[in-house]
Design a protein around this motif. Structure first.
Motif, PDB file in Angstrom:
ATOM      1  N   ILE A   1       1.844  -5.536   1.388  1.00 52.43           N
ATOM      2  CA  ILE A   1       1.597  -5.937  -0.003  1.00 52.43           C
ATOM      3  C   ILE A   1       1.041  -7.355   0.025  1.00 52.43           C
TER       4      ILE A   1
ATOM      5  N   ALA B   1       2.172 -11.053  -2.757  1.00 53.09           N
ATOM      6  CA  ALA B   1       3.453 -10.432  -3.104  1.00 53.09           C
ATOM      7  C   ALA B   1       4.312 -11.263  -4.045  1.00 53.09           C
TER       8      ALA B   1
ATOM      9  N   GLY C   1       2.640  -7.930  -7.429  1.00 52.67           N
ATOM     10  CA  GLY C   1       3.202  -7.988  -6.082  1.00 52.67           C
ATOM     11  C   GLY C   1       4.711  -8.065  -6.051  1.00 52.67           C
ATOM     12  N   HIS C   2       5.304  -8.856  -6.936  1.00 50.93           N
ATOM     13  CA  HIS C   2       6.765  -9.013  -6.868  1.00 50.93           C
ATOM     14  C   HIS C   2       7.482  -7.752  -7.325  1.00 50.93           C
TER      15      HIS C   2
ATOM     16  N   VAL D   1       7.030  -5.116  -4.164  1.00 51.79           N
ATOM     17  CA  VAL D   1       7.978  -5.286  -3.055  1.00 51.79           C
ATOM     18  C   VAL D   1       9.305  -4.619  -3.389  1.00 51.79           C
TER      19      VAL D   1
ATOM     20  N   ALA E   1       4.590  -8.530   3.767  1.00 54.29           N
ATOM     21  CA  ALA E   1       4.040  -9.120   2.546  1.00 54.29           C
ATOM     22  C   ALA E   1       3.350 -10.434   2.856  1.00 54.29           C
TER      23      ALA E   1
ATOM     24  N   CYS F   1       1.957 -14.174   1.020  1.00 48.45           N
ATOM     25  CA  CYS F   1       2.073 -15.073  -0.125  1.00 48.45           C
ATOM     26  C   CYS F   1       1.807 -16.486   0.367  1.00 48.45           C
TER      27      CYS F   1
ATOM     28  N   VAL G   1       9.814 -14.260  -1.569  1.00 44.10           N
ATOM     29  CA  VAL G   1       9.406 -12.888  -1.241  1.00 44.10           C
ATOM     30  C   VAL G   1      10.395 -12.239  -0.280  1.00 44.10           C
TER      31      VAL G   1
ATOM     32  N   ALA H   1      11.343  -8.052   1.220  1.00 44.52           N
ATOM     33  CA  ALA H   1      10.323  -7.826   2.243  1.00 44.52           C
ATOM     34  C   ALA H   1      10.900  -8.015   3.638  1.00 44.52           C
TER      35      ALA H   1
ATOM     36  N   CYS I   1      -3.128  -6.711  -3.806  1.00 46.12           N
ATOM     37  CA  CYS I   1      -2.985  -7.347  -5.117  1.00 46.12           C
ATOM     38  C   CYS I   1      -3.719  -8.678  -5.198  1.00 46.12           C
TER      39      CYS I   1
END
Length: 334
Positions: A164, A167, A172-173, A176, A188, A190, A198, A203, A231
């Motif tokens: 993802i 994330a 994204g959040h 997950v 993930a 970020c 995350v 994750a 995303c």
């Protein structure tokens, strides 16, 4: 409600960013038609699609007869008035609704919602939490289940490795959290400031997207991805995705629409590739929104609010949306 009465609203009036993109206005309160309801808005969440859709509407304005250019589709509020043929709602009901992408209307004191895209809001969910769910939550839900990733949220089914990107953002959040309800291993990406956030979402592996590994999307444990939920607004070339995919891996791109993505989809089809790039077109459905609200009510999916802004400062929220670095969701409250 008395005809001709005015309401406060934020109107999209230019293609510029930040606070110049919207302005405070007073417009007539709309009247519900067949299958519609008038809602008193309590909270509205913002999504990137709001800005993109209303830029398009601005270009097409001469062709729209009912074009008020009031952005936002995700609202929580109270039913004030029901139109003809509305059967499951009455005045006073607390609800969450996703409005039409081209009608919008969420950044206002009142809005029109259709019965088929509205669900009852449980008391456990605050207006801000409920308003955050529709577009971002439904996008995550759709990509992970059924015809796309095919993950079963009851934890059954074969193990799948999922990537993802972005994330920590709105979609994204949620993605997950939903992915971890299934039998999955989640990697993930970020920014560095959100790595712990995350991880706490569930994750299994988290990559800083600015590191060489993050830019290459490589799993720290060397796993190949069965599904990538893309995303990020960054349009990665297929050459970055392809070596990280399993034999039948697919990339579900919620941002697809650029020429590069369209060309990649064409090439993969004509070459009969087992690896696929799949664009996502979200068509919100009331049953899916009801499922998402239930998961949230049960505590299986939690909303992170990046920031909550009063309606009087709605242009600040709009600027925050366009900035593109929100952690979770940006919400405007009445």
């Amino acid at each position: 409600m008395a005809a001709g009465k005015l309401m406060r609203a934020l109107q999209y009036h230019s293609s510029g960013g930040g606070i110049v993109g919207v302005k405070h206005v007073e417009v007539p309160i709309p009247c519900p038609g067949k299958g519609e309801m008038l809602l008193k808005v309590e909270a509205t969440s913002l999504n990137p699609v709001d800005a993109n859709t209303h830029k398009l509407k601005l270009l097409l304005r001469p062709f729209f007869s009912r074009n008020t250019l009031i952005p936002a589709t995700d609202v929580a509020g109270e039913v004030v008035e029901v139109g003809p043929n509305v059967r499951n709602f009455k005045a006073g009901d607390k609800v969450v609704s996703v409005l039409g992408f081209f009608t919008g209307g969420g950044l206002a004191e009142y809005c029109i919602a259709t019965e088929i895209s509205t669900v009852h809001r449980p008391p456990q969910l605050s207006p801000a939490e409920a308003a955050a769910l529709p577009v971002a939550g439904l996008t995550a839900l759709l990509t992970l289940t059924d015809k796309f990733a095919g993950i079963k949220l009851d934890g059954t089914g074969p193990k799948k490795n999922i990537l993802i990107t972005a994330a920590s953002g709105g979609v994204g959040h949620y993605a997950v959290q939903l992915a971890k309800l299934g039998n999955t291993h989640v990697t993930a990406t970020c920014g560095a400031r959100n790595l712990e956030f995350v991880e706490n979402l569930g994750a299994d592996e988290v990559l800083d997207y600015k590191t060489p590994e993050g830019r290459a999307l490589k799993s720290p444990s060397g796993k190949k991805y069965d599904v990538v939920i893309h995303c990020s607004r960054v349009a990665f070339p297929w050459s970055v995705f392809e070596p990280n995919l399993s034999e039948n891996g697919k990339v579900i791109d919620i941002t697809a629409g650029n020429i590069r993505a369209v060309w990649t989809i064409f090439v993969l089809k004509v070459t009969f590739s087992k690896k696929k790039l799949v664009p996502l077109l979200l068509i919100p459905k009331g049953d899916d929104l009801k499922r998402l609200v239930q998961l949230s009510e049960e505590g299986k999916v939690k909303t992170t609010l990046d920031s909550v802004h009063p309606f009087s400062k709605g242009e600040v929220a709009w600027s925050k949306l366009l900035d593109g670095h929100a952690t979770g969701k940006v919400v405007v409250e009445q």
